[in-house]
Design an enzyme around this catalytic site. Structure first.
Site, mmCIF file in Angstrom:
data_model
loop_
_atom_site.group_PDB
_atom_site.id
_atom_site.type_symbol
_atom_site.label_atom_id
_atom_site.label_comp_id
_atom_site.label_asym_id
_atom_site.label_seq_id
_atom_site.Cartn_x
_atom_site.Cartn_y
_atom_site.Cartn_z
ATOM 1 C CD GLU A 1 -2.098 1.669 2.933
ATOM 2 O OE1 GLU A 1 -2.234 2.370 3.642
ATOM 3 O OE2 GLU A 1 -2.611 0.242 3.957
ATOM 4 C CB THR B 1 -3.760 7.580 3.734
ATOM 5 O OG1 THR B 1 -3.455 7.515 3.946
ATOM 6 C CG2 THR B 1 -4.549 9.376 4.527
ATOM 7 C CE LYS C 1 -6.884 0.969 9.127
ATOM 8 N NZ LYS C 1 -6.400 2.301 7.904
#
Length: 211
Positions: free
Chosen positions: A42, A71, A131
């Protein structure tokens, strides 16, 4: 109607978080991670030129491993990640519009949650896995308590404060996916240093699951 994508079965469900990575170094770092055994990378969107890095990683490793962004805060950003070749959408929160875009683009999704309300909303919006972030706030016992009310088979990740030293505690609590940030990568870290930290993470995970 497009069906959500489930979380894939990975030998090493460890997401390498490359916050702050530069596009001119991302391919070499990606090579080191893949060689070590990582199957998901990521690039947070608050990194320098993140879409360039994602595109380069996707072209180099996208057919073998999950490449995507972290993000992700808007549907437009999610679409841009998909256009760059990203197949993984990680966010710090639950935004139905972002999740809808990710599902429509066939992406694997990992939205950030803390509470049962957020967790159940994320699942209704088609999340591939949840998450728990920052995991260090809830700890293994707190995440385990929330897991008790989730639908059977829900995949859960711990991100934030996870390290080689506490994998086993989270595994014992039923967490099966881990996001590794500063313990794995910091801006300026060389490929040699990355090879060392990546190998250590793989070894620690194997030990935690008894492999």
């Amino acid at each position: 109607m497009v069906s959500p994508v489930g979380w894939p079965e990975l030998k090493y469900p460890l997401v390498a978080i490359l916050r702050g990575v530069q596009p001119d170094e991302v391919e070499a770092i990606g090579d080191v991670l893949v060689e070590a055994g990582f199957e998901a990378i990521e690039v947070p969107l608050n990194s320098p030129d993140p879409l360039v890095s994602i595109e380069r990683l996707a072209k180099r490793h996208g057919e073998r491993i999950l490449i995507g962004a972290g993000t992700v805060l808007s549907a437009a950003d999610c679409a841009a990640v998909a256009d760059a070749g990203g197949r993984l959408m990680v966010s710090p929160n639950v935004d139905p519009e972002v999740l809808a875009m990710a599902v429509a683009r066939g992406m694997v999704t990992l939205p950030g949650v803390m509470s049962p309300t957020e967790a159940l909303l994320a699942l209704r919006c088609g999340a591939s896995a949840l998450k728990f972030f920052p995991a260090s706030v809830l700890g293994p016992s707190g995440i385990s308590a929330v897991r008790a009310i989730l639908p059977k088979g829900t995949r859960v990740a711990a991100v934030g404060g996870v390290s080689n030293e506490n994998f086993a505690d989270y595994v014992a609590a039923g967490i099966s996916i881990f996001g590794l940030g500063t313990n794995l990568y910091k801006p300026g870290r060389t490929t040699e240093e990355m090879a060392t930290t990546a190998a250590a993470a793989i070894k620690a995970y194997d030990k935690a699951i008894g492999r």
